[in-house]
Design an enzyme around this catalytic site. Sequence first.
Site, PDB file in Angstrom:
ATOM      1  N   LYS A  69       5.605 -38.674  74.132  1.00 27.70           N
ATOM      2  CA  LYS A  69       6.476 -39.827  73.881  1.00 27.70           C
ATOM      3  C   LYS A  69       7.919 -39.473  74.210  1.00 27.70           C
ATOM      4  CE  LYS A  69       3.381 -41.634  70.338  1.00 27.70           C
ATOM      5  NZ  LYS A  69       3.034 -41.764  68.917  1.00 27.70           N
ATOM      6  N   GLN A 102       4.869 -40.326  63.074  1.00 28.93           N
ATOM      7  CA  GLN A 102       3.584 -39.982  63.674  1.00 28.93           C
ATOM      8  C   GLN A 102       2.506 -39.822  62.596  1.00 28.93           C
ATOM      9  OE1 GLN A 102       3.037 -39.963  66.965  1.00 28.93           O
ATOM     10  NE2 GLN A 102       0.911 -39.328  66.805  1.00 28.93           N
ATOM     11  N   ASP A 158       6.002 -49.247  65.984  1.00 28.52           N
ATOM     12  CA  ASP A 158       4.536 -49.179  65.932  1.00 28.52           C
ATOM     13  C   ASP A 158       3.934 -50.536  65.565  1.00 28.52           C
ATOM     14  OD1 ASP A 158       3.260 -46.732  66.527  1.00 28.52           O
ATOM     15  OD2 ASP A 158       4.036 -45.816  64.689  1.00 28.52           O
TER      16      ASP A 158
HETATM   17  N1  GUN Z   1      -1.189 -41.346  65.762  1.00 29.18           N
HETATM   18  C1  GUN Z   1      -2.117 -41.680  66.688  1.00 29.18           C
HETATM   19  N2  GUN Z   1      -1.753 -42.848  67.292  1.00 29.18           N
HETATM   20  C2  GUN Z   1      -0.587 -43.237  66.721  1.00 29.18           C
HETATM   21  C3  GUN Z   1       0.279 -44.348  66.934  1.00 29.18           C
HETATM   22  O1  GUN Z   1       0.034 -45.227  67.765  1.00 29.18           O
HETATM   23  N3  GUN Z   1       1.388 -44.383  66.142  1.00 29.18           N
HETATM   24  C4  GUN Z   1       1.659 -43.435  65.212  1.00 29.18           C
HETATM   25  N4  GUN Z   1       2.758 -43.586  64.481  1.00 29.18           N
HETATM   26  N5  GUN Z   1       0.867 -42.400  64.994  1.00 29.18           N
HETATM   27  C5  GUN Z   1      -0.240 -42.300  65.751  1.00 29.18           C
END
Ligand code: GUN
Length: 281
Positions: free
Chosen positions: A52, A96, A119
């Site tokens: 990311k 995350q 998110d």
């Molecule tokens: N862990 C796995 N996929 C995601 C996601 O799309 N967002 C977040 N915050 N954590 C994740």
Amino acid sequence: MAIIIDGKEIAKKTREKIKEKVLLYREKGIIPTLAVVLVGDNRASMSYVNSKHKACLENEINSIKIELNENTTEEQLIEKIEQLNNDKNIHGILVQLPLPKHINSEIILQKISPNKDVDGFHPINVGNLSVGNAKLIPCTPLGILSLIKSTGEIIEGKNALVIGRSNIVGKPVANLLLQENATVTIAHSKTKNLEQFIENADIIVSCVGIAHFITGENNFKSSAVIIDVGNNYKNDKLVGDVDFDNVKDKVAYISPVPGGVGPMTITMLMQNTLTALEIEK
Ligand code: GUN
């Protein structure tokens, strides 16, 4: 042979547009900024967070990585989130998941300002999506919709089958398809006669997380669009929920794994960072 939905190429084109927008903001002295919080040292999470971060930097989005140790308390994490909520220079916040077991994820997700929740996991954003008034929508479902639209096929009036009912993918993608006026069915582990739903589906989104759950033995409409959200390992190889090689000749469009939904998710995270910036706070 189906047309392969090339997520890499679609993501590339979308990222070019995002970068252009970011550069326009920068010219005006606004630096689109995303803060990503990682607690602990889960290897998969570290790798996702790094991807990311890298994508943001490539597209001129300022990415701030906040790495907290495994023993961080719920209170300390909340304090950090509140600090980010109050920082006018930060437009998007992502914590995350999964979080260490001693931290309640639901409580944490509710602490992120809904206007910075890139998110789309905050209950306010979930509610807004279900009433058709969403601003920040979860990234993977947004990417899936974009892939379906890339086919040029009309969604309205079509039978869309979502296999999987997670809060992150299944439920929000079903809501998005409903807003596009598809007739939506959500199937899950307790669904009986799944075959009958597959046979009648114009659009299938599979997000069950089981390698090759959908096989060439299933009967499909030859006009079907298949989106594979699976991210599974079989004999050390990354594979989707769909047995691509044995399904591809039976449908009209299919997204591969890797190279389908995956590249779209981070792209939509960057898009959501711009959306968050544009939301009147
Ligand atoms: N862990 C796995 N996929 C995601 C996601 O799309 N967002 C977040 N915050 N954590 C994740």
